[in-house]
Design a protein around this motif. Structure first.
Motif, short mmCIF file in Angstrom:
data_model
loop_
_atom_site.label_atom_id
_atom_site.label_comp_id
_atom_site.label_asym_id
_atom_site.label_seq_id
_atom_site.Cartn_x
_atom_site.Cartn_y
_atom_site.Cartn_z
N GLN A 175 0.74 -1.16 -0.01
CA GLN A 175 0.06 0.06 0.00
C GLN A 175 0.89 1.17 -0.31
N LEU B 161 1.13 4.28 -2.79
CA LEU B 161 0.84 5.72 -2.27
C LEU B 161 1.93 6.77 -2.61
N LYS C 149 -7.92 12.36 -0.68
CA LYS C 149 -8.06 11.13 -1.46
C LYS C 149 -8.24 11.37 -2.90
N MET D 292 -6.79 8.26 -4.85
CA MET D 292 -7.28 6.92 -4.15
C MET D 292 -8.60 6.46 -4.32
N ARG E 257 1.20 10.60 -8.36
CA ARG E 257 1.47 10.41 -6.95
C ARG E 257 3.06 10.69 -6.85
#
Ligand SMILES: Nc1ncnc2c1ncn2[C@@H]1O[C@H](COP(=O)(O)OP(=O)(O)OP(=O)(O)O)[C@@H](O)[C@H]1O
Ligand SMILES: [Mg+2]
Lengths: 303, 255
Positions: free
Chosen positions: A211, A215, B51, B56, B83
């Motif tokens: 994860q 990210l 987000k 996301m 990102r």
């Protein structure tokens, strides 16, 4: 535009992450490699049996379905006449003249270690013969008809039509070949399942890292990469271990087979895989590992 | 030029009965170099908004642009590149607990495929920027909340993103540490990085570093100090002695 130096370096990080991950769970790796090896060993054994069965079939002369034995006192020109007639048949690829001396040499080779049995035997006791080589796929009906015709000639003492037993041998070879193929796919799936489950566990154990990598902008390849590498290494190591064990086993069994069944397996007819075949085996393991780990990582490594 | 632009964004979680509308028709722009803060009660949609900026989550309606790139319809394989341009500090930090600060920060740079030496140099620099010792062998799990927060900020900074997002960066910290973190963020902002944070911590508003404030309530944007969408609420902000409003920063809120 892709930045190749960076891509290569990223690949470097992927590989080192993979090895670090494997070092973190050595028991899991050991188990995965060992179970993969057991699977592959099964496959290797079948493949090796098949390879050697083919070799033995060649040594038996399966491609000589018709042997024409000639009377001892037959005149040469008559023999030549018969040979010429036979050569004129389209299905006949060649006619080989085998003298008693040739036959003796072959027999000695065939007996291998037991060749001393032939000491004192005169070549003259063996008949001279014509070996009629036929095209592949010539029907056994044609072969027996040919045999019948040829036995009508005066110079001919006997005709050995190998058709029936070569058919059987070929049938057997085909069966073993199919078994090898079946075993390959079964073992392929079994190994894939083994790799799949170990990789799935690894993915689960490292899910928070996955994860995080996503990210901070890790590409799919970057995130999945270590798991794929791990799968490939497991598969390849499993195959390599299996081949090593197989070689040890083969080396132990070979003398017994060659001595005990010397007529079937003349010394030197039994062989292990060639380096190329070994490489293909290891590559097969790597491929299976790749597919297994891809399936495991693809499903669990998501955005 | 706005670095971030939301136009009529609506975002709903779940389907059918489990549906929760987290944002409803939200529009605003954040100018480059701003120090923006998202305020609002719990459940207002602050985290959801952040987000969306990181892709996301996807909005059901509306458009989102980061540095003039549409991100509401970004293809999956392009998300990593977004990102890398948007540094994020998460409410729960999202650090690897068993790794050191340097290792944690390095991860974000390895992803870029930078050479090992550069990874090390830039990670060390980022840690120094948040006043952490890069050489420490301690794992992050043995660090205090404030230190972990700073590791997370260093990681977000290390890739030199255009925007730095932070969700409740002072949430778990005492007032003194909170002010320290805010000072760190302010310095980053002064160096040219746009900063956007979500908070309900009054200290943030008192610290005198904010240039832009967005108010959310139950998924709706109820105030925007740069756009004056709700004069009534804006007056509230002024009464709150918002340092931005008192500090002469251009705000259209004062009627
Ligand atoms: N993953 C999710 N699935 C379903 N609903 C969610 C999810 N995440 C958030 N929500 C809902 O969306 C709404 C907005 O949540 P969000 O986390 O954005 O609020 P917030 O302003 O960040 O609150 P807080 O200050 O408590 O962090 C809430 O009603 C919340 O329950
Ligand atoms: Mg939140």
């Amino acid at each position: 535009m892709r930045d190749w130096p960076n891509t290569f370096r990223a690949a470097g990080y992927v590989v080192s992450r993979a090895f670090r991950g494997m070092a973190q769970a050595p028991m899991v790796q050991l188990l995965a490699v060992a179970t993969t090896a057991v699977c592959m060993l099964l496959l290797g054994t079948v493949m090796l049996a098949w390879t050697n069965a083919q070799g033995v079939a060649g040594a038996w002369g399966i491609d000589v379905p018709v042997t024409v034995y000639i009377h001892d006192d037959a005149p040469t020109d008559e023999i030549e006449e018969l040979a010429g007639l036979l050569e004129a048949i389209p299905e006949v690829t060649s006619v080989e003249r085998v003298s008693p001396q040739d036959a003796m040499t072959r027999l000695a080779e065939g007996l291998g270690g037991e060749a001393s049995m032939l000491e004192g035997i005169e070549p003259g006791v063996l008949p001279s013969s014509l070996e009629v080589h036929l095209e592949d796929g010539t029907s056994s009906g044609f072969i027996s008809a040919l045999g019948e015709k040829v036995s009508g000639f005066g110079v001919v003492e006997d005709v050995a039509v190998a058709g029936s037993w070569t058919d059987q041998a070929q049938e057997m070879l085909r069966t073993v070949g199919n078994m090898a193929l079946g075993a390959a796919s079964l073992v392929g799936f079994a190994c894939m399942a083994i790799v799949w489950s170990t990789i799935r566990l690894a993915v689960y154990a490292r899910r928070s890292e996955i994860q995080i990598l996503r990210l901070v902008g890790g590409s799919t390849q970057f995130v999945r990469g270590p798991f794929i590498v791990e799968g490939i290494v497991q598969g390849a190591l499993g195959a390599a271990l299996a081949l090593t064990l197989l070689y040890a086993g083969f080396d132990t069994v070979r003398p017994f087979l060659e001595d005990g069944l010397s007529l079937l397996f003349a010394a030197g007819t039994l062989r292990f895989f060639t380096p190329t075949e070994l490489a293909i085996g290891v590559a097969f393991g790597a491929l299976v590992g790749l597919l297994g780990s891809r399936a495991a990582a693809g499903r669990y490594v998501v955005t | 030029m706005p670095i971030l632009e939301f136009s009529s964004v609506t975002m709903t979680y779940g389907r059918g009965r489990a549906k929760t509308e987290a944002l409803r028709d939200v529009s605003f722009t954040v100018p480059e170099g701003a120090f923006s803060v998202l305020v609002g009660p719990s459940g207002a949609g602050k985290s959801t908004l952040l987000k969306l900026v990181l892709a996301m989550e996807r909005p059901q309606e509306g458009t989102i642009q980061v540095a003039d790139r549409d991100i509401h319809r970004l293809r999956k394989h392009s998300i990593p590149y977004l990102r890398r341009n948007v540094g994020a500090v998460f409410q729960d930090f999202k650090l690897l607990p068993d790794a050191t600060a340097l290792e944690n920060v390095s991860l974000a740079l390895q992803v870029l495929g930078l050479p090992r030496r550069e990874v090390r140099a830039r990670a060390s620099k980022a840690l120094e920027q948040v006043e952490l010792e890069p050489g420490t062998k301690r794992s992050v799990s043995r660090m205090s909340g404030g230190e972990q927060q700073r590791v997370a900020i260093a990681r977000a900074l290390s890739g030199e993103p255009a925007i730095l997002l932070a969700d409740e960066p002072t949430g778990n910290l005492d007032p003194r540490l909170s002010r320290e973190i805010l000072e760190v963020l302010a310095r980053i902002n002064r160096n040219g990085t746009t900063v956007m944070l979500a908070t309900h911590d009054p200290i943030v508003r008192e610290a005198g570093v904010i240039t832009h404030e967005l108010g959310l309530e139950a998924g709706r944007l109820v105030s925007d100090s740069l756009a004056d969408i709700d004069p009534l609420h804006a007056v509230d902000l002024e009464e709150d002695t918002n340092p931005v409003l008192n500090g002469g920063v251009p705000v259209g809120a004062v009627a």
